[in-house]
Design a protein around this motif. Structure first.
Motif: not given
Length: 391
Positions: A345-358
């Protein structure tokens, strides 16, 4: 190292020794100010330039710009001091022992305390008290910015307080160094609930802090000046510090930095004659190594250190899907801490967070990992770090 870098160091030495100097006419002072700003030394050099014998060679517009910058530093410093006192009072009222360290303490040794740039205020507490500290800080009007990993962040009136439960980071620093500083909270002398490290231990930590930033992206001139200030104005037992740093796994590295400190500031000891590579590394990338740095090479070097692999594909996969040990320290994934079964779940969240912010940074970094020159730079840096005792 070119002449403008050398002159910046020369000016910081004049600041350290409280000297009045005659300015060099061939220097582009606008470029010098930009360089000093990248190293968080703009207010330090202003203290020297503003009382130089021939300061009129600097244009009035530029001098006004530097003066306004210095006054901004004074204002920020005042705000940070007030906020630090509020934080210390909140922790004291909650009966939590605490130790301010790094900039908030170190600046008191500087010839002009307000000139020592601080991006935040660092306070160490017992790990068992972090939840009680959160309650106390919120009650004192602080906003919680991050509550994950060994550093929890609090903000009040734009001033950032970093509340540490460890001095170092297990995902970046050497285990031997982490072990040496693991009981730091019990190394302080306490006056009531507020503690203070003695100068020798604080100096040892500052050296470990430089090593930390080397391993992350880099460390600039300001951190070497910090060392020089401690040696000149503090009460550091250098022989003990070097011996302790040997035990902490930083003997070779500390001798490198102390040799540079001797060459630049006539403080420390000359243990190593050839420090040119490290001097160039320190001056080239700004205060914390982020200016003009090949960040893909840094990622690749870190990956090689742990995985001993130069496969671009594998490095990209590990960048996208880091292990739980790294995920649990990311401030934006606090839900995973203590719950490794949530890694997917953390990997999935990290991918979406990165695409949005970085997104741009991530794509550029990933693309760089496929570059042959990047891999060669990373391998060369890994070898260099091994040579100076960081690995």
């Amino acid at each position: 190292m070119n002449n403008i870098y050398k002159y910046l160091i020369e000016l910081t030495k004049a600041y350290l020794n409280n000297e009045t100097i005659t300015l060099k006419s061939e220097i582009d002072y606008a470029d010098l100010f930009k360089l000093a700003s990248k190293h968080n030394l703009s207010s330090v050099i202003y203290c020297v330039l503003s009382r130089a014998v021939n300061k009129e060679i600097i244009s009035a517009d530029l001098m006004n710009k530097m003066q306004n910058n210095f006054f901004d530093f004074i204002y920020i410093s005042h705000m940070q001091s007030q906020t630090a006192e509020l934080a210390k009072k909140a922790l004291t009222d909650a009966e939590i022992r605490h130790i301010p360290f790094k900039g908030i303490e170190l600046r008191n040794y500087f010839p002009v305390p307000e000139s020592r740039f601080m991006g935040d205020i660092d306070i160490l507490i017992d790990e068992k008290n972090k939840d009680r500290a959160k309650t106390a800080m919120k009650a004192a009007g602080f906003t919680v910015k991050n509550e994950n990993g060994p550093v929890w962040d609090y903000v009040k009136d734009t001033v950032l307080i970093e509340m540490h439960t460890n001095l170092l980071n297990e995902t970046i620093d050497k285990k031997q160094t982490i072990d040496y500083f693991s009981d730091a909270v019990n190394k302080a002398d306490f006056n009531g609930l507020c503690g203070k490290f003695d100068d020798t231990f604080h100096f040892e930590y500052l050296m470990a802090h430089i090593a930390h930033h080397f391993r992350f992206y880099g460390a600039g001139i300001k951190l070497v000046l910090d060392i020089a200030v401690m040696l000149k104005y503090g009460n550091v037992d250098l022989d003990k510090a070097v011996s302790d740093l040997e035990a902490a796994g930083l003997g070779r590295f500390s001798k490198e930095i102390l040799s540079i400190c001797r060459k630049w500031y006539n403080q420390g000891e000359l243990y190593i004659d050839d420090t040119e590579t490290t001097e160039n590394f320190i001056v080239s990338f700004g205060a914390f190594g982020i200016h003009g740095r090949n960040k893909s090479a840094v990622i690749a070097r870190k990956d090689m250190e742990k995985e001993k692999s130069t496969s671009p594909l594998l490095m990209k996969l590990r960048l996208i899907f880091p292990p739980y040990s790294k995920l649990r320290h990311l401030p934006y994934i606090s839900f995973i801490n203590g719950k490794p079964y949530l890694t997917l779940l953390a990997w999935i969240y990290r991918i979406f967070y990165t695409l949005k912010n970085k997104k741009e940074f991530a794509l550029n970094t990933a693309a760089g990992l496929s570059n042959k020159n990047t891999v060669e730079q990373a391998r060369a840096e890994l070898n260099y770090f091994e040579e100076i005792g960081l690995i």
